[in-house]
Design a protein around this motif. Structure first.
Motif, PDB file in Angstrom:
ATOM      1  N   ILE A   1       0.879  -1.173   0.000  1.00  0.00           N
ATOM      2  CA  ILE A   1       0.000   0.000   0.000  1.00  0.00           C
ATOM      3  C   ILE A   1       0.915   1.222   0.000  1.00  0.00           C
ATOM      4  N   TRP A   2       0.811   2.033  -1.039  1.00  0.00           N
ATOM      5  CA  TRP A   2       1.645   3.225  -1.158  1.00  0.00           C
ATOM      6  C   TRP A   2       0.860   4.419  -0.637  1.00  0.00           C
ATOM      7  N   VAL A   3       1.495   5.205   0.251  1.00  0.00           N
ATOM      8  CA  VAL A   3       0.773   6.287   0.932  1.00  0.00           C
ATOM      9  C   VAL A   3       1.583   7.580   0.875  1.00  0.00           C
ATOM     10  N   GLU A   4       0.920   8.642   0.467  1.00  0.00           N
ATOM     11  CA  GLU A   4       1.498   9.991   0.544  1.00  0.00           C
ATOM     12  C   GLU A   4       0.698  10.781   1.576  1.00  0.00           C
ATOM     13  N   VAL A   5       1.398  11.544   2.425  1.00  0.00           N
ATOM     14  CA  VAL A   5       0.766  12.295   3.507  1.00  0.00           C
ATOM     15  C   VAL A   5       0.823  13.789   3.196  1.00  0.00           C
ATOM     16  N   LYS A   6      -0.294  14.474   3.410  1.00  0.00           N
ATOM     17  CA  LYS A   6      -0.349  15.921   3.284  1.00  0.00           C
ATOM     18  C   LYS A   6      -0.967  16.513   4.546  1.00  0.00           C
ATOM     19  N   GLY A   7      -0.405  17.625   5.009  1.00  0.00           N
ATOM     20  CA  GLY A   7      -0.968  18.326   6.157  1.00  0.00           C
ATOM     21  C   GLY A   7      -1.810  19.498   5.683  1.00  0.00           C
TER      22      GLY A   7
ATOM     23  N   ARG B   1       4.388  19.904  -6.772  1.00  0.00           N
ATOM     24  CA  ARG B   1       4.816  18.632  -6.165  1.00  0.00           C
ATOM     25  C   ARG B   1       3.607  17.802  -5.729  1.00  0.00           C
ATOM     26  N   GLY B   2       2.600  18.459  -5.150  1.00  0.00           N
ATOM     27  CA  GLY B   2       1.410  17.736  -4.716  1.00  0.00           C
ATOM     28  C   GLY B   2       0.668  17.110  -5.882  1.00  0.00           C
ATOM     29  N   THR B   3       0.584  17.837  -7.002  1.00  0.00           N
ATOM     30  CA  THR B   3      -0.061  17.293  -8.200  1.00  0.00           C
ATOM     31  C   THR B   3       0.720  16.100  -8.734  1.00  0.00           C
TER      32      THR B   3
ATOM     33  N   ARG C   1      -0.517  12.114  -9.343  1.00  0.00           N
ATOM     34  CA  ARG C   1      -0.362  11.374 -10.603  1.00  0.00           C
ATOM     35  C   ARG C   1       0.442  10.088 -10.391  1.00  0.00           C
ATOM     36  N   SER C   2       1.416  10.142  -9.489  1.00  0.00           N
ATOM     37  CA  SER C   2       2.169   8.926  -9.162  1.00  0.00           C
ATOM     38  C   SER C   2       1.265   7.892  -8.511  1.00  0.00           C
ATOM     39  N   LEU C   3       0.381   8.332  -7.628  1.00  0.00           N
ATOM     40  CA  LEU C   3      -0.556   7.413  -6.985  1.00  0.00           C
ATOM     41  C   LEU C   3      -1.521   6.813  -8.009  1.00  0.00           C
TER      42      LEU C   3
END
Length: 236
Positions: free
Chosen positions: A130-136, A154-156, A160-162
């Motif tokens: 499970i690949w996870v990116e975190v944003k605050g 960077r967030g965009t 796209r990577s997800l």
């Protein structure tokens, strides 16, 4: 439920922000230089005269002796130290009672996938990644939490990577830590239309986008899990 705790916080009055990573704060009548870990605009939090919480963090390689931790918004304090996102998210993910990913076998941080470095690669209970990116997310307006508060190429790219990971057959998720009072979440169209369009494209492609509210108790220095927030679609 407490996810993380920080001690030795000191109140000060915000004076100015010479650049994204530096603030001047008046503490006991003296003006101190304070490192700001969050490069967002934070205009609703970091303005002249507002009360903020800072922490002494001197070190031989540092240019400042203090870190900005939180700033007051109404009756609450909102985290403005992105370095704590790691501790908060990891505690949440590793607690199966509240984690949106259930029980996990392992967790690796800062893992590269293609051209992107994502925050976590988890191995779920079934042995699948499970690949996870975190944003605050510190910004909320009239009960609506909004991200980002400044344009984020960077967030965009992370979204796209997800999407690419999801298309390959693996599980992909964006965990959004909502740090202020809010009832719902939506991307910030006014600030970054491209991110917002990509957000819903990712959501529709099967990427799990999970806004979780975590509020700061300034008196106890604790970050507390509150609830998962629904995502709205603006009527346009």
């Amino acid at each position: 439920m407490i996810l993380y705790q920080v001690a030795d916080l000191k109140k000060g009055l915000f004076v100015e922000r010479p650049n994204r990573y530096l603030a001047k704060v008046s503490v006991d009548g003296c003006e101190e230089l304070v490192h700001v870990h969050d490069p967002g605009r934070l205009k609703e939090l970091l303005y002249k005269g507002n009360v903020c919480l800072i922490r002494y963090a001197a070190g031989p390689k540092r240019k400042t002796e203090w870190d900005m931790v939180a700033a007051r918004k109404g009756t609450e304090y909102v985290l403005v130290h992105s370095g704590y996102h790691r501790y908060i998210s990891e505690a949440l993910i590793q607690n199966p009672e509240i984690s949106p990913f259930g029980k996990i076998q392992s967790l690796r941080a800062e893992v590269t996938n293609g051209d992107s470095r994502l925050d976590y690669k988890l191995i779920g209970e079934a042995g699948r990644p499970i690949w996870v990116e975190v944003k605050g997310c510190s910004l909320s307006v009239a009960g609506v939490a909004k991200f980002p508060d400044a344009p984020t190429v960077r967030g965009t790219r992370h979204l796209r990577s997800l999407m690419a990971i999801k298309a390959s057959g693996e599980r992909a998720a964006a965990l959004i830590i909502v740090l202020s009072e809010a009832d719902v979440f939506e991307p910030n169209w006014e600030t970054d239309p491209e991110f917002s369009r990509t957000f819903y494209e990712a959501l529709d492609s099967g990427v799990e986008i999970i806004p979780v509210q975590v509020l700061f108790n300034a008196e106890k220095g604790t970050f507390n899990y509150i609830k998962r927030l629904p995502i709205t679609r603006p009527s346009k």
